[in-house]
Design a protein around this motif. Structure first.
Motif, PDB file in Angstrom:
ATOM      1  N   LEU A 115       0.836  -1.302   0.075  1.00 43.52           N
ATOM      2  CA  LEU A 115      -0.150   0.051   0.056  1.00 43.52           C
ATOM      3  C   LEU A 115       0.794   1.265  -0.017  1.00 43.52           C
ATOM      4  CD1 LEU A 115      -3.074   0.844   0.005  1.00 43.52           C
ATOM      5  CD2 LEU A 115      -2.881   0.759   2.363  1.00 43.52           C
ATOM      6  N   SER A 116       2.082   1.355   0.635  1.00 45.69           N
ATOM      7  CA  SER A 116       2.924   2.152   0.573  1.00 45.69           C
ATOM      8  C   SER A 116       3.491   2.754  -0.714  1.00 45.69           C
ATOM      9  CB  SER A 116       4.283   1.922   1.720  1.00 45.69           C
ATOM     10  OG  SER A 116       4.893   1.012   1.240  1.00 45.69           O
ATOM     11  N   SER A 117       3.330   1.829  -1.693  1.00 46.68           N
ATOM     12  CA  SER A 117       3.833   2.136  -3.049  1.00 46.68           C
ATOM     13  C   SER A 117       2.802   3.106  -3.718  1.00 46.68           C
ATOM     14  CB  SER A 117       3.810   0.857  -3.805  1.00 46.68           C
ATOM     15  OG  SER A 117       2.496   0.336  -4.084  1.00 46.68           O
ATOM     16  N   PHE A 118       1.498   3.325  -3.329  1.00 46.77           N
ATOM     17  CA  PHE A 118       0.691   4.315  -3.635  1.00 46.77           C
ATOM     18  C   PHE A 118       1.195   5.729  -3.263  1.00 46.77           C
ATOM     19  CE2 PHE A 118      -3.240   7.150  -3.632  1.00 46.77           C
ATOM     20  CZ  PHE A 118      -3.547   6.882  -5.006  1.00 46.77           C
ATOM     21  N   LYS A 119       1.896   6.139  -4.192  1.00 43.06           N
ATOM     22  CA  LYS A 119       2.741   7.638  -3.457  1.00 43.06           C
ATOM     23  C   LYS A 119       1.853   8.813  -3.166  1.00 43.06           C
ATOM     24  CE  LYS A 119       6.469   5.369  -3.855  1.00 43.06           C
ATOM     25  NZ  LYS A 119       7.146   4.878  -2.525  1.00 43.06           N
ATOM     26  N   GLY A 120       2.172   9.419  -2.607  1.00 46.06           N
ATOM     27  CA  GLY A 120       1.202  10.912  -2.226  1.00 46.06           C
ATOM     28  C   GLY A 120       1.320  11.176  -0.840  1.00 46.06           C
ATOM     29  N   ASP A 121       1.372  12.468  -0.554  1.00 45.32           N
ATOM     30  CA  ASP A 121       1.530  13.120   0.776  1.00 45.32           C
ATOM     31  C   ASP A 121       0.234  13.444   1.519  1.00 45.32           C
ATOM     32  OD1 ASP A 121       4.217  13.465   1.367  1.00 45.32           O
ATOM     33  OD2 ASP A 121       4.417  15.262   1.123  1.00 45.32           O
ATOM     34  N   THR A 122       0.022  13.470   2.591  1.00 43.48           N
ATOM     35  CA  THR A 122      -1.138  13.665   3.389  1.00 43.48           C
ATOM     36  C   THR A 122      -1.072  15.215   3.732  1.00 43.48           C
ATOM     37  OG1 THR A 122      -1.109  11.624   4.569  1.00 43.48           O
ATOM     38  CG2 THR A 122      -2.599  13.230   5.350  1.00 43.48           C
ATOM     39  N   SER A 123      -2.090  15.719   3.650  1.00 46.00           N
ATOM     40  CA  SER A 123      -2.459  17.177   3.665  1.00 46.00           C
ATOM     41  C   SER A 123      -2.210  17.447   5.204  1.00 46.00           C
ATOM     42  CB  SER A 123      -4.055  17.705   3.294  1.00 46.00           C
ATOM     43  OG  SER A 123      -4.037  19.122   3.573  1.00 46.00           O
ATOM     44  N   LEU A 124      -1.196  18.162   5.470  1.00 45.10           N
ATOM     45  CA  LEU A 124      -0.824  18.867   6.706  1.00 45.10           C
ATOM     46  C   LEU A 124      -1.551  20.175   6.915  1.00 45.10           C
ATOM     47  CD1 LEU A 124       3.027  18.237   6.490  1.00 45.10           C
ATOM     48  CD2 LEU A 124       1.175  16.691   7.488  1.00 45.10           C
ATOM     49  N   ALA A 125      -2.229  20.742   6.153  1.00 47.08           N
ATOM     50  CA  ALA A 125      -2.896  21.933   6.241  1.00 47.08           C
ATOM     51  C   ALA A 125      -4.410  21.983   6.502  1.00 47.08           C
ATOM     52  CB  ALA A 125      -2.608  22.893   5.431  1.00 47.08           C
ATOM     53  N   GLY A 126      -4.920  20.558   6.384  1.00 52.70           N
ATOM     54  CA  GLY A 126      -6.523  20.278   6.601  1.00 52.70           C
ATOM     55  C   GLY A 126      -7.017  20.720   7.932  1.00 52.70           C
ATOM     56  N   CYS A 127      -6.385  20.630   8.923  1.00 53.47           N
ATOM     57  CA  CYS A 127      -6.920  21.202  10.306  1.00 53.47           C
ATOM     58  C   CYS A 127      -7.058  22.625   9.934  1.00 53.47           C
ATOM     59  CB  CYS A 127      -6.007  20.940  11.385  1.00 53.47           C
ATOM     60  SG  CYS A 127      -6.253  19.067  11.835  1.00 53.47           S
TER      61      CYS A 127
ATOM     62  N   THR B 134      -6.150  14.510  -0.386  1.00 56.61           N
ATOM     63  CA  THR B 134      -5.093  14.335  -1.166  1.00 56.61           C
ATOM     64  C   THR B 134      -4.456  12.844  -1.545  1.00 56.61           C
ATOM     65  OG1 THR B 134      -3.633  14.025   0.777  1.00 56.61           O
ATOM     66  CG2 THR B 134      -3.752  16.411  -0.032  1.00 56.61           C
ATOM     67  N   LEU B 135      -3.560  12.412  -2.136  1.00 56.62           N
ATOM     68  CA  LEU B 135      -3.652  11.011  -2.347  1.00 56.62           C
ATOM     69  C   LEU B 135      -3.039  10.482  -1.108  1.00 56.62           C
ATOM     70  CD1 LEU B 135      -1.531  11.159  -5.790  1.00 56.62           C
ATOM     71  CD2 LEU B 135      -3.969  10.945  -5.476  1.00 56.62           C
ATOM     72  N   GLY B 136      -2.710  10.921  -0.177  1.00 52.11           N
ATOM     73  CA  GLY B 136      -1.979  10.492   1.234  1.00 52.11           C
ATOM     74  C   GLY B 136      -3.366   9.992   1.859  1.00 52.11           C
ATOM     75  N   ASP B 137      -4.335  10.894   1.881  1.00 51.75           N
ATOM     76  CA  ASP B 137      -5.533  10.794   2.328  1.00 51.75           C
ATOM     77  C   ASP B 137      -6.294   9.734   1.708  1.00 51.75           C
ATOM     78  OD1 ASP B 137      -5.249  12.917   3.856  1.00 51.75           O
ATOM     79  OD2 ASP B 137      -6.238  14.248   2.305  1.00 51.75           O
ATOM     80  N   VAL B 138      -6.208   9.282   0.570  1.00 56.67           N
ATOM     81  CA  VAL B 138      -6.896   8.274  -0.082  1.00 56.67           C
ATOM     82  C   VAL B 138      -6.244   6.866   0.310  1.00 56.67           C
ATOM     83  CG1 VAL B 138      -7.208   7.009  -2.485  1.00 56.67           C
ATOM     84  CG2 VAL B 138      -7.617   9.477  -2.023  1.00 56.67           C
ATOM     85  N   ARG B 139      -4.809   6.849   0.496  1.00 54.23           N
ATOM     86  CA  ARG B 139      -4.089   5.802   1.006  1.00 54.23           C
ATOM     87  C   ARG B 139      -4.613   5.286   2.299  1.00 54.23           C
ATOM     88  NH1 ARG B 139       0.623   7.462   0.180  1.00 54.23           N
ATOM     89  NH2 ARG B 139       0.751   8.340   2.096  1.00 54.23           N
ATOM     90  N   GLN B 140      -4.838   6.259   3.409  1.00 56.95           N
ATOM     91  CA  GLN B 140      -5.293   6.084   4.673  1.00 56.95           C
ATOM     92  C   GLN B 140      -6.769   5.830   4.533  1.00 56.95           C
ATOM     93  OE1 GLN B 140      -3.306   6.568   7.594  1.00 56.95           O
ATOM     94  NE2 GLN B 140      -5.023   5.492   8.310  1.00 56.95           N
ATOM     95  N   ALA B 141      -7.457   6.403   3.659  1.00 58.51           N
ATOM     96  CA  ALA B 141      -8.960   5.665   3.503  1.00 58.51           C
ATOM     97  C   ALA B 141      -9.051   4.157   3.178  1.00 58.51           C
ATOM     98  CB  ALA B 141      -9.580   6.503   2.584  1.00 58.51           C
ATOM     99  N   VAL B 142      -8.018   3.719   2.326  1.00 58.13           N
ATOM    100  CA  VAL B 142      -8.148   2.593   1.659  1.00 58.13           C
ATOM    101  C   VAL B 142      -7.789   1.467   2.853  1.00 58.13           C
ATOM    102  CG1 VAL B 142      -7.029   0.894   0.265  1.00 58.13           C
ATOM    103  CG2 VAL B 142      -7.922   2.975  -0.642  1.00 58.13           C
TER     104      VAL B 142
END
Length: 352
Positions: A45-57, A69-77
């Motif tokens: 799953l870590s091969s799905f590259k992308g950063d999590t949004s740090l400014a979301g809050c 962001t793509l990092g959020d998608v990876r976390q949702a999956v």
């Protein structure tokens, strides 16, 4: 799935059910011979590259809805597809997730995520894509037999993933004459298959789609309880992707400016970026890196020959999701939160 994992599944699960080892192996072999059960690439799953949004809050604090962001998608999956099915104990204490739809443009990483889910779980993959089952188990009785086999073997070899590519085709209102795969074959039975998944079953229906609006929305959203939309990569994700892909080549200068590529490739999917690098970084070009450094123009010229994700296409996904039950619930929650903040501000102003 590896042979060792399959053997472990057979020994552990057939021991606690009425189906004998011989019968299970014969059923499994039949599905393999017909291509319903097949191998999948080992992808983490870590091969799905992308950063999590740090400014979301901070964005939420400014009364805005942050873009995923793509990092959020990876976390949702990970949260919806992987963690609930890791073990029987975790599954029983987690919210029930029977089905997930992953939607996104071509090249956004839908197949990568599907393969990653199977790899992380060590799951048995049952491919019920219309193009894969066309001509197999013909007729109504044949379809009944197919679903019976999938239901039985999936429960014996848990965790199991039932995969459907082009998930929207199952519920199309009008099938194009050029489509000879009979995509609506599972229209009536697929919702029943999902409902039959018991809370104790570690079975997941996983669909992917690049045109989720091209079908009967009521049937689609009734079948897939969770929907994950892959957004266009933002600058942080693009920087992360370019950095990881480029610096795997030892001959590339460590001073190569990745930020320029991240800015100029805005709007392109991850799949397009990978394809561009494969076209540029040929074996001959890699060998020449130490004597002829890589130039940005080489990548940009190749990138220009590919189509980006146009704003209209991105907007189509946003509009579609906003009309789904999940999208409406999200908007309702945002409206309620905004109303609460307005009331709080009015209360503070009256107090002052």
């Amino acid at each position: 799935m590896s042979c060792d994992q399959l053997t472990e599944h057979r020994l552990s699960l057939s021991a606690v059910c009425n189906t004998s080892n011989t019968e299970l192996e014969s059923l499994f072999e039949e599905l393999v011979m017909n291509g319903i059960v097949h191998k999948y690439p080992a992808v983490s799953l870590s091969s799905f590259k992308g950063d999590t949004s740090l400014a979301g809050c901070d964005v939420i604090r400014w009364n805005n809805d942050p873009n995923p962001t793509l990092g959020d998608v990876r976390q949702a999956v990970r949260d919806c597809c992987v963690l609930p099915m890791l073990s029987r104990e975790i599954h029983q204490s987690s919210p029930i997730v029977r089905s997930v739809l992953i939607a996104g443009v071509h090249g956004s990483g839908k197949h990568t995520l599907a393969n990653a889910v199977c790899t992380e779980l060590g799951a048995t993959l049952f491919d019920l894509t219309s193009a894969n089952i066309v001509g197999k188990y013909p007729g109504k009785s044949g379809l009944t037999m197919l679903l019976h086999l999938v239901n039985k073997v999936a429960r014996l070899l848990q965790p199991s993933v039932i995969f459907i590519e082009d998930a929207e085709k199952t519920f199309m209102k009008k099938v194009p004459k050029t489509d000879k795969t009979d995509p609506k074959r599972l229209k009536k039975d697929l919702p029943k298959l999902v409902k039959a998944i018991a809370p104790t079953d570690r079975i997941l229906l996983l669909g992917i789609s690049c045109c989720p609006w091209d079908c009967d929305q009521k049937s689609l959203t009734a079948t897939y309880g969770k929907i994950i939309v892959i957004p266009r990569p933002d600058y942080a994700s693009l920087y992360h992707i370019w950095n990881d892909l480029l610096f795997q080549y030892s001959g590339l200068s460590r001073k190569f400016d990745v930020s320029t590529l991240a800015k100029l490739s805005d709007g392109y999917s991850v799949g397009t970026i990978i394809k561009v690098l494969q076209e540029v970084m040929t074996c001959k070009r890699v060998l020449q890196l130490t004597i002829r450094p890589l130039m940005h123009v080489e990548i940009l010229n190749t990138l220009a020959r590919h189509d980006p994700v146009y704003k209209e296409e991105e907007e189509a996904f946003n509009q579609w999701y906003s009309r789904t039950p999940l999208g409406r619930r999200k908007q309702k929650a945002l409206d309620a939160e905004e109303e609460r903040r307005i009331l709080e501000n009015e209360k503070h102003s009256v107090t002052k």
